[in-house]
Design a protein around this motif. Structure first.
Motif, PDB file in Angstrom:
ATOM      1  N   SER A 185       0.816  -1.217   0.000  1.00  9.76           N
ATOM      2  CA  SER A 185       0.000   0.000   0.000  1.00  9.76           C
ATOM      3  C   SER A 185       0.847   1.264   0.000  1.00  9.76           C
ATOM      4  CB  SER A 185      -0.934   0.003   1.212  1.00  9.76           C
ATOM      5  OG  SER A 185      -0.190  -0.057   2.422  1.00  9.76           O
ATOM      6  N   VAL A 186       2.056   1.188   0.583  1.00 14.83           N
ATOM      7  CA  VAL A 186       2.908   2.375   0.632  1.00 14.83           C
ATOM      8  C   VAL A 186       3.317   2.803  -0.773  1.00 14.83           C
ATOM      9  CG1 VAL A 186       5.043   1.035   0.904  1.00 14.83           C
ATOM     10  CG2 VAL A 186       4.943   3.406   1.711  1.00 14.83           C
ATOM     11  N   ARG A 187       3.476   1.836  -1.668  1.00 18.13           N
ATOM     12  CA  ARG A 187       3.824   2.176  -3.045  1.00 18.13           C
ATOM     13  C   ARG A 187       2.664   2.890  -3.730  1.00 18.13           C
ATOM     14  NH1 ARG A 187       6.610  -2.800  -6.112  1.00 18.13           N
ATOM     15  NH2 ARG A 187       6.750  -1.138  -7.691  1.00 18.13           N
ATOM     16  N   CYS A 188       1.454   2.488  -3.402  1.00 21.71           N
ATOM     17  CA  CYS A 188       0.282   3.156  -3.973  1.00 21.71           C
ATOM     18  C   CYS A 188       0.157   4.585  -3.440  1.00 21.71           C
ATOM     19  CB  CYS A 188      -0.989   2.368  -3.659  1.00 21.71           C
ATOM     20  SG  CYS A 188      -1.147   0.837  -4.615  1.00 21.71           S
ATOM     21  N   ARG A 189       0.432   4.756  -2.135  1.00 26.87           N
ATOM     22  CA  ARG A 189       0.320   6.100  -1.553  1.00 26.87           C
ATOM     23  C   ARG A 189       1.325   7.058  -2.166  1.00 26.87           C
ATOM     24  NH1 ARG A 189      -0.355   3.231   3.373  1.00 26.87           N
ATOM     25  NH2 ARG A 189       1.824   3.631   3.950  1.00 26.87           N
ATOM     26  N   ASN A 190       2.482   6.546  -2.566  1.00 28.07           N
ATOM     27  CA  ASN A 190       3.528   7.402  -3.135  1.00 28.07           C
ATOM     28  C   ASN A 190       3.462   7.497  -4.653  1.00 28.07           C
ATOM     29  OD1 ASN A 190       4.629   7.900  -0.593  1.00 28.07           O
ATOM     30  ND2 ASN A 190       5.917   6.068  -0.678  1.00 28.07           N
TER      31      ASN A 190
END
Length: 204
Positions: A185-190
């Motif tokens: 999910s962190v990749r999606c947020r960034n």
């Protein structure tokens, strides 16, 4: 008695002292303004020099004349009419010995060796720098968060690979939607496209 001809006196090129004084004052004011402007430019250049040096030391940027930077303020987006790609390298340096133009990309993370997608990114910047400055780019530089620098030679093979990747990306964009290939999910947020991506993980 000798008679004086007033017409000769009027024709005499006697200077107007008041006008001369005003002209001298204006000249002095002009010189002072020019001097102040020169001092201002000098101070600005000194501050910029130390600001650039601070950023160089912070990120481990190689030596060379700094032509372009996108780290301390937004820079011009480089666009290639030939390849229809655009981007903003973090730095563009000119080697003071060879005159070569070198794109530099700074990554905040660490890596034992350069990631392939980072190599392709630097290669794309090499294409942009070549077209923008009308010069052959021999290599680019990757700098990771620990200060480790990697020279990425811009060979003909790498040129073909980055152009092939660009073509493949265009085919993907023209075809079916690209699906997410991870569960982080962190990749999606960034991600810059998270608001438009139907497969975004959101705040999971």
């Amino acid at each position: 008695m000798v008679a004086h001809d007033s017409r000769l006196w009027d024709a005499c090129p006697c200077p107007d002292h008041a006008a001369v004084v005003v002209a001298v004052i204006n000249l002095i004011e002009g010189v002072l303004l020019l001097l102040l402007a020169s001092i201002g430019v000098f101070i600005f250049a000194i501050r910029r020099h130390y600001a650039i040096r601070e950023v160089r030391d912070q990120y481990g940027i190689p030596e060379g004349e700094l032509l372009y930077t996108d780290l301390d303020h937004p820079a011009e987006v480089l666009f290639s009419e030939k390849y229809r790609i655009s981007g903003r390298p973090d730095y563009i340096l000119r080697d003071e010995m060879t005159g070569d133009h070198i794109p530099v990309e700074v990554k905040s993370g660490r890596a034992k060796k350069p990631y392939w997608n980072h190599i392709l990114q630097v290669a794309a910047y090499c294409l942009l720098v070549e077209e923008h400055y009308h010069t052959r780019v021999p290599y680019g530089v990757l700098v990771y968060g620990d200060g480790e620098q990697h020279r990425i030679d811009f060979t003909e093979d790498l040129r073909r690979q980055v152009l092939s990747t660009v073509d493949a990306m265009r085919e993907c964009c023209a075809g079916t939607p690209v699906r997410r290939n991870h569960n982080a999910s962190v990749r999606c947020r960034n991600c810059a496209y998270s608001d438009e991506c139907r497969y975004c993980l959101g705040d999971m």
